[in-house]
Scaffold this active site. Structure first.
Site, PDB file in Angstrom:
ATOM      1  N   HIS A   1       0.728  -1.226  -0.019  1.00 24.86           N
ATOM      2  CA  HIS A   1      -0.097  -0.012   0.015  1.00 24.86           C
ATOM      3  C   HIS A   1       0.854   1.243  -0.077  1.00 24.86           C
ATOM      4  CE1 HIS A   1       0.785  -0.601   4.188  1.00 24.86           C
ATOM      5  NE2 HIS A   1       0.480   0.688   4.557  1.00 24.86           N
TER       6      HIS A   1
ATOM      7  N   LYS B   1       6.100   5.467  -1.763  1.00 25.20           N
ATOM      8  CA  LYS B   1       7.016   6.047  -0.853  1.00 25.20           C
ATOM      9  C   LYS B   1       8.196   6.128  -1.374  1.00 25.20           C
ATOM     10  CE  LYS B   1       4.407   6.380   3.559  1.00 25.20           C
ATOM     11  NZ  LYS B   1       4.171   5.996   4.850  1.00 25.20           N
TER      12      LYS B   1
END
Length: 532
Positions: A387, A391
């Protein structure tokens, strides 16, 4: 609750099916049950014909079974009896009874109305001119034509023997046809199964239906799945039905007679199938090295048709196991890729090493509680660790900044949702497509105030709603570079306050109602502590 997936423990298991109780019972008596008699219908308007036929055939037997007689004195009675007894083997039928064509009307009723193609019809007539043999044979589906004056005792026995042989062969052909259909249907259902235990149970069910065997049968595997344990002959009951249903988890020595174990050892050593009377012991080895033994005990001696169907089904069971192990290998590869990617991001974010595992296990459990299918829950379990994959594009100085982010930095941080979607949606694989949705939507809020698209309510995919809730739950329970872990009361209070705002109300209720289960997952996947 066991949060571990069934696929976490793979071993070279053995498949055994048994069908014999360890103690004697009335059903296991050594006395052979007499075979059912062959039904013979005599349809004639002359009583003496019934009497003479019974006298001639009173001591007759075919394949160990005697005859059972039914009598009809008119065509109408014959039609009623054939309808009431579809298992009549032979019909000895007079042509002329209440009408000159009564017998022929019966033939037409049996073949065309009742669609009974199995019963053997022997037409008998005392007035051959009323129904000439060539015309009758050509136009009607009968199996023999005799003039009454020409039927001696020996010819009667010959006619009945030939008729019963034909009836028996037709039944065997029909059984073989139905058996092959069952094998095809059973095989199709087995290849859809993804759980080893479900596959074992499915094989039991299909075999019982295929051969109409007794219900007592079982599946076992070597204890702990080790080769040494297998060599010692210690087997653990894995799945069962019938009289073995209450013995799952026990060793075979506690449940099965030594004679059965001897047979299994014989087949395992020779790697050859064994058919003996009503017993079958089969051996097959899957491509992954798993050796499988099948033990079956039926209600009667296994015919050649039975043996053929068993061999065919056993081969397909081997293919089903190969398919299962292949799918599990693929599943484990997907799991390793997913979890590794998630853990790489967590390490870069200086988060706990088991964060993604806890979120994955918790998400699967909450999905089940929410009523999602097992396949959907599995997809979520595999996808949720990715998820935060976006990043990877966030600079370290922003990602690991201990203080509050500036507006510009916050804009960069928010971009990880879109970036994660773009990375994951490039794959056509189902798991990565699910992960792409979660990556993009896991910061959306139930009230519509989230990002990046300000979705609200059920516009947000349930996979993302589940991941969002459990990601926050797990994150707050553990230390982060910018804060210490919260205590449970504070976390519960926050989640309840955000019910209907940030989080799906129903999912919050399910989490709160089953909090102990989710805390168990936390205990099972604690962060590894440094030894320094």
């Amino acid at each position: 609750m066991n949060s571990h997936d069934e696929t976490d423990n793979i071993s070279n298991e053995e498949l055994l099916f048994a069908d014999e109780p360890t103690t004697d019972s009335p059903s296991s008596s050594s006395e052979e049950k007499a075979p059912a008699p062959w039904k013979i219908l005599i349809a004639d308007d002359q009583p003496e014909v019934h009497l003479m036929t019974r006298l001639v055939l009173k001591n007759f037997a075919f394949e160990g079974a005697k005859l059972s007689f039914l009598s009809a004195h008119s065509g109408e009675e014959a039609q009623k009896l054939v309808k009431a007894h579809p298992d009549i083997a032979v019909l000895l039928l007079d042509v002329v009874m209440e009408t000159e064509t009564a017998g022929l009307d019966v033939v037409r009723y049996v073949r065309e109305t009742l669609k009974n193609r199995f019963i053997r019809i022997v037409l008998r007539t005392g007035q051959p001119g009323q129904a000439p043999e060539p015309e009758v044979i050509s136009e009607y589906d009968i199996n023999d034509y005799k003039e009454k004056t020409d039927i001696t005792d020996q010819k009667m026995i010959t006619v009945i023997t030939a008729s019963l042989r034909g009836y028996r062969d037709l039944l065997n052909i029909e059984k073989n046809r139905k058996g092959l259909e069952k094998v095809v249907q059973a095989t199709g259902s087995l290849f859809e199964i993804r759980s080893l235990k479900q596959l074992a149970t499915g094989v039991l069910t299909q075999l019982a239906a295929l051969l109409n065997l007794e219900e007592s049968s079982l599946y076992v595997q070597p204890a702990s799945g080790f080769a040494a344990t297998n060599e010692e002959g210690k087997y653990i009951l894995y799945a069962a039905n019938g009289s073995y249903g209450s013995h799952i988890g026990k060793s075979m020595e506690e449940v099965v007679a030594n004679g059965i174990l001897d047979q299994l050892q014989q087949v395992s050593t020779s790697r050859q199938d064994l058919f003996s009377g009503d017993t079958f012991v089969g051996y097959f080895r899957t491509h992954n090295g798993s050796e499988n033994l099948i033990y079956l005990k039926g209600r009667h001696a296994l015919t050649e048709t039975d043996q053929t169907l068993i061999r065919l089904f056993s081969t397909n069971v081997g293919f089903a196991f190969d398919n299962l192990y292949l799918n599990r290998e693929i599943l484990h590869t997907q799991r390793d890729v997913s979890f590794t990617l998630g853990e790489v991001i967590d390490i870069r974010s200086q988060e706990g090493g088991n964060h993604v595992r806890r979120v994955a296990e918790s998400s699967r459990w909450l999905a089940r509680l929410a009523g999602l299918s097992e396949n959907a829950a599995r997809d979520l379990w595999l996808a949720s660790p990715m998820h935060d994959l976006g990043k990877i594009g966030v600079p370290d100085q922003i990602l690991n900044k201990p203080g509050k982010l500036t507006d510009d930095e916050w804009q960069v941080m928010q971009g990880h949702a879109e970036m994660g979607r773009k990375i994951l949606e490039k794959s056509n694989r189902k798991v990565f497509q699910v992960a792409a949705v979660i990556a993009e939507q896991h910061h959306e809020r139930w009230d519509g105030n989230g990002y990046p698209k300000r979705l609200s309510g059920e516009e947000i995919h349930i996979h993302a709603r589940i991941t969002t809730l459990l990601d926050v739950f797990d994150t707050l329970l553990h230390d982060r570079c910018y804060r210490e872990a919260w205590d449970m009361d504070k976390i519960v209070s926050l989640i309840k306050e955000e019910r209907g705002q940030r989080f799906d109300p129903r999912l919050v209720d399910l989490l709160m109602d089953n909090l102990d289960s989710f805390l168990t997952i936390q205990e099972e996947y604690q962060d590894t502590q440094s030894s320094e």
